[in-house]
Design a protein around this motif. Structure first.
Motif, PDB file in Angstrom:
ATOM      1  N   ILE A   7      -2.474   5.279  11.685  1.00 39.86           N
ATOM      2  CA  ILE A   7      -3.930   5.210  11.933  1.00 39.86           C
ATOM      3  C   ILE A   7      -4.195   5.786  13.183  1.00 39.86           C
ATOM      4  N   ALA A   8      -5.147   6.784  13.318  1.00 39.03           N
ATOM      5  CA  ALA A   8      -5.506   7.410  14.690  1.00 39.03           C
ATOM      6  C   ALA A   8      -6.717   6.678  15.153  1.00 39.03           C
ATOM      7  N   ALA A   9      -6.654   6.500  16.419  1.00 40.47           N
ATOM      8  CA  ALA A   9      -8.029   6.031  17.138  1.00 40.47           C
ATOM      9  C   ALA A   9      -8.354   4.767  16.340  1.00 40.47           C
ATOM     10  N   THR A  10      -7.680   3.733  16.222  1.00 34.02           N
ATOM     11  CA  THR A  10      -7.723   2.646  15.476  1.00 34.02           C
ATOM     12  C   THR A  10      -9.151   1.864  16.058  1.00 34.02           C
ATOM     13  N   GLN A  11      -9.848   1.446  14.831  1.00 40.31           N
ATOM     14  CA  GLN A  11     -11.036   0.791  15.307  1.00 40.31           C
ATOM     15  C   GLN A  11     -11.166  -0.684  14.735  1.00 40.31           C
ATOM     16  N   PHE A  70      -0.555  -3.011   2.990  1.00 39.94           N
ATOM     17  CA  PHE A  70       0.688  -3.173   2.042  1.00 39.94           C
ATOM     18  C   PHE A  70       1.131  -1.698   1.866  1.00 39.94           C
ATOM     19  N   CYS A  71       2.341  -1.493   1.625  1.00 36.52           N
ATOM     20  CA  CYS A  71       2.978  -0.346   1.020  1.00 36.52           C
ATOM     21  C   CYS A  71       3.298  -0.669  -0.489  1.00 36.52           C
ATOM     22  N   ALA A  72       3.446   0.258  -1.489  1.00 33.66           N
ATOM     23  CA  ALA A  72       3.608  -0.064  -2.656  1.00 33.66           C
ATOM     24  C   ALA A  72       4.359   1.045  -3.207  1.00 33.66           C
ATOM     25  N   GLU A  73       5.447   0.913  -4.114  1.00 32.32           N
ATOM     26  CA  GLU A  73       6.389   2.011  -4.501  1.00 32.32           C
ATOM     27  C   GLU A  73       6.350   1.729  -6.094  1.00 32.32           C
ATOM     28  N   THR A  74       6.532   3.220  -6.859  1.00 31.31           N
ATOM     29  CA  THR A  74       6.904   3.072  -8.218  1.00 31.31           C
ATOM     30  C   THR A  74       7.546   4.320  -8.601  1.00 31.31           C
ATOM     31  N   TYR A  75       8.179   4.240  -9.814  1.00 34.82           N
ATOM     32  CA  TYR A  75       8.442   5.337 -10.588  1.00 34.82           C
ATOM     33  C   TYR A  75       8.203   5.529 -11.979  1.00 34.82           C
ATOM     34  N   PRO A  76       8.536   6.508 -12.610  1.00 36.44           N
ATOM     35  CA  PRO A  76       7.906   6.641 -13.836  1.00 36.44           C
ATOM     36  C   PRO A  76       8.147   5.476 -14.805  1.00 36.44           C
ATOM     37  N   GLY A  77       7.081   5.203 -15.346  1.00 38.92           N
ATOM     38  CA  GLY A  77       7.608   3.900 -16.448  1.00 38.92           C
ATOM     39  C   GLY A  77       7.322   2.617 -15.681  1.00 38.92           C
ATOM     40  N   THR A  78       7.252   2.375 -14.408  1.00 35.43           N
ATOM     41  CA  THR A  78       7.225   1.001 -13.975  1.00 35.43           C
ATOM     42  C   THR A  78       5.928   0.751 -13.314  1.00 35.43           C
ATOM     43  N   ALA A  79       5.822  -0.636 -12.824  1.00 35.72           N
ATOM     44  CA  ALA A  79       4.647  -0.999 -12.359  1.00 35.72           C
ATOM     45  C   ALA A  79       4.838  -0.990 -10.580  1.00 35.72           C
ATOM     46  N   LEU A  80       3.875  -0.923 -10.088  1.00 39.85           N
ATOM     47  CA  LEU A  80       3.614  -0.835  -8.623  1.00 39.85           C
ATOM     48  C   LEU A  80       4.623  -2.132  -8.240  1.00 39.85           C
ATOM     49  N   ILE A  81       5.427  -2.134  -7.194  1.00 38.14           N
ATOM     50  CA  ILE A  81       5.872  -3.191  -6.551  1.00 38.14           C
ATOM     51  C   ILE A  81       5.591  -3.083  -5.170  1.00 38.14           C
ATOM     52  N   PHE A  82       4.810  -4.159  -4.614  1.00 35.29           N
ATOM     53  CA  PHE A  82       4.494  -4.416  -3.438  1.00 35.29           C
ATOM     54  C   PHE A  82       5.282  -5.075  -2.395  1.00 35.29           C
ATOM     55  N   GLY A  83       5.290  -4.742  -1.058  1.00 34.69           N
ATOM     56  CA  GLY A  83       5.706  -5.622  -0.049  1.00 34.69           C
ATOM     57  C   GLY A  83       4.802  -6.765   0.321  1.00 34.69           C
ATOM     58  N   LYS A  84       5.202  -7.317   1.356  1.00 29.78           N
ATOM     59  CA  LYS A  84       4.548  -8.673   1.818  1.00 29.78           C
ATOM     60  C   LYS A  84       3.379  -8.285   2.681  1.00 29.78           C
ATOM     61  N   GLY A  85       3.383  -7.330   3.518  1.00 29.65           N
ATOM     62  CA  GLY A  85       2.290  -6.905   4.181  1.00 29.65           C
ATOM     63  C   GLY A  85       2.196  -7.097   5.532  1.00 29.65           C
ATOM     64  N   THR A  86       1.562  -6.228   6.266  1.00 26.45           N
ATOM     65  CA  THR A  86       1.389  -6.454   7.637  1.00 26.45           C
ATOM     66  C   THR A  86      -0.145  -6.492   8.209  1.00 26.45           C
ATOM     67  N   THR A  87      -0.257  -7.436   8.917  1.00 28.14           N
ATOM     68  CA  THR A  87      -1.679  -7.890   9.228  1.00 28.14           C
ATOM     69  C   THR A  87      -1.983  -6.737  10.662  1.00 28.14           C
ATOM     70  N   LEU A  88      -2.863  -6.282  10.587  1.00 26.83           N
ATOM     71  CA  LEU A  88      -3.067  -5.374  11.887  1.00 26.83           C
ATOM     72  C   LEU A  88      -4.515  -6.049  12.349  1.00 26.83           C
ATOM     73  N   SER A  89      -4.356  -6.460  13.653  1.00 24.61           N
ATOM     74  CA  SER A  89      -5.452  -6.833  14.483  1.00 24.61           C
ATOM     75  C   SER A  89      -5.846  -5.784  15.329  1.00 24.61           C
ATOM     76  N   VAL A  90      -7.089  -5.602  15.596  1.00 25.99           N
ATOM     77  CA  VAL A  90      -7.700  -4.677  16.427  1.00 25.99           C
ATOM     78  C   VAL A  90      -8.822  -5.413  17.446  1.00 25.99           C
TER      79      VAL A  90
END
Lengths: 111, 113
Positions: free
Chosen positions: A77-81, A89-109
């Motif tokens: 993220i450029a020039a964070t506000q 969260f990032c999420a991944e998937t491949y054909p025929g599957t649902a999204l798989i999420f990670g636990k997340g990163t909390t960004l504090s600006v």
């Protein structure tokens, strides 16, 4: 089971700095990756996506990088506000599957 | 163009009760997925509906069931509620033929006492 993980649970930056949020994925068959932003009390909001046939994709102030060799995904993220403060969260998937999420990163600006 | 809507916003139930959550997909979308998000965690996939049938299911017990209506809206039902079912329940809609890009609703916050 397989899951997408994030390297850091929290990230604190100053307003105007560039932010980098990292994610490691485990399934080499995953071919579509998405970054979501979730503000308190709201559902995840789509930020940017990338398919496995690409290494980099740019949006407005955001860039996603994909390194398939080490199964690593990052969101820049450029020039964070202050309005960028949220859980990412990032999420991944491949054909025929649902999204798989990670636990997340909390960004504090801070301004 | 309305986005994904969910109702109710908040809900409080007691253990053993049953609950129904509702979702209307984004205009033009035909697929609805449901996720459970525990506090501090990422969303976990429950199931996905397309053409009024459950197409995929995550690792959730049979107490979790759903339905999709001809207008593509969907319901999530949870029977015999447990304290551990307390979470934010998210609905996401997508267009089947457009791949996996999903748009999320604001969620329903379920509290089980």
């Amino acid at each position: 089971g397989e899951s997408v993980g994030l390297h850091l649970p929290t990230l604190s930056v100053q307003e105007g700095d560039n932010s980098i949020i990292n994610c490691a994925y485990s399934n080499s068959a995953s071919d579509y990756f998405i970054w979501y932003k979730q503000e308190s009390g709201k559902g995840p909001q789509f930020i940017i996506d990338i398919r496995s046939n690409m290494d980099k994709r740019q949006g407005q102030r955001v860039t996603v990088l994909l390194n398939k060799t080490v199964k690593h995904l990052s969101l820049q993220i450029a020039a964070t506000q202050p309005g960028d403060s949220a859980v990412y969260f990032c999420a991944e998937t491949y054909p025929g599957t649902a999204l798989i999420f990670g636990k997340g990163t909390t960004l504090s600006v801070s301004s | 163009d309305a986005g994904v809507t969910q109702s109710p916003t908040h809900l409080i139930k007691t253990r053993g009760q049953q609950v129904t959550l509702r979702c209307s997909p984004k205009s033009g979308h035909d697929t609805v997925s449901w996720y459970q998000q525990a506090l501090g965690q990422g969303p976990q996939f429950i199931f996905q509906y397309y053409e009024e049938e459950e197409r995929q299911r995550g690792n959730f017990p049979d107490r979790f069931s759903g339905h999709q209506f001809p207008n593509y809206s969907s319901e999530l039902n949870v029977n015999a509620l447990l304290l551990g079912d307390s979470a934010l329940y998210l609905c996401a809609s997508s267009l089947r033929l457009a791949g996996n890009e999903q748009f999320f609703g604001p969620g329903t916050r379920l509290t089980v006492l």
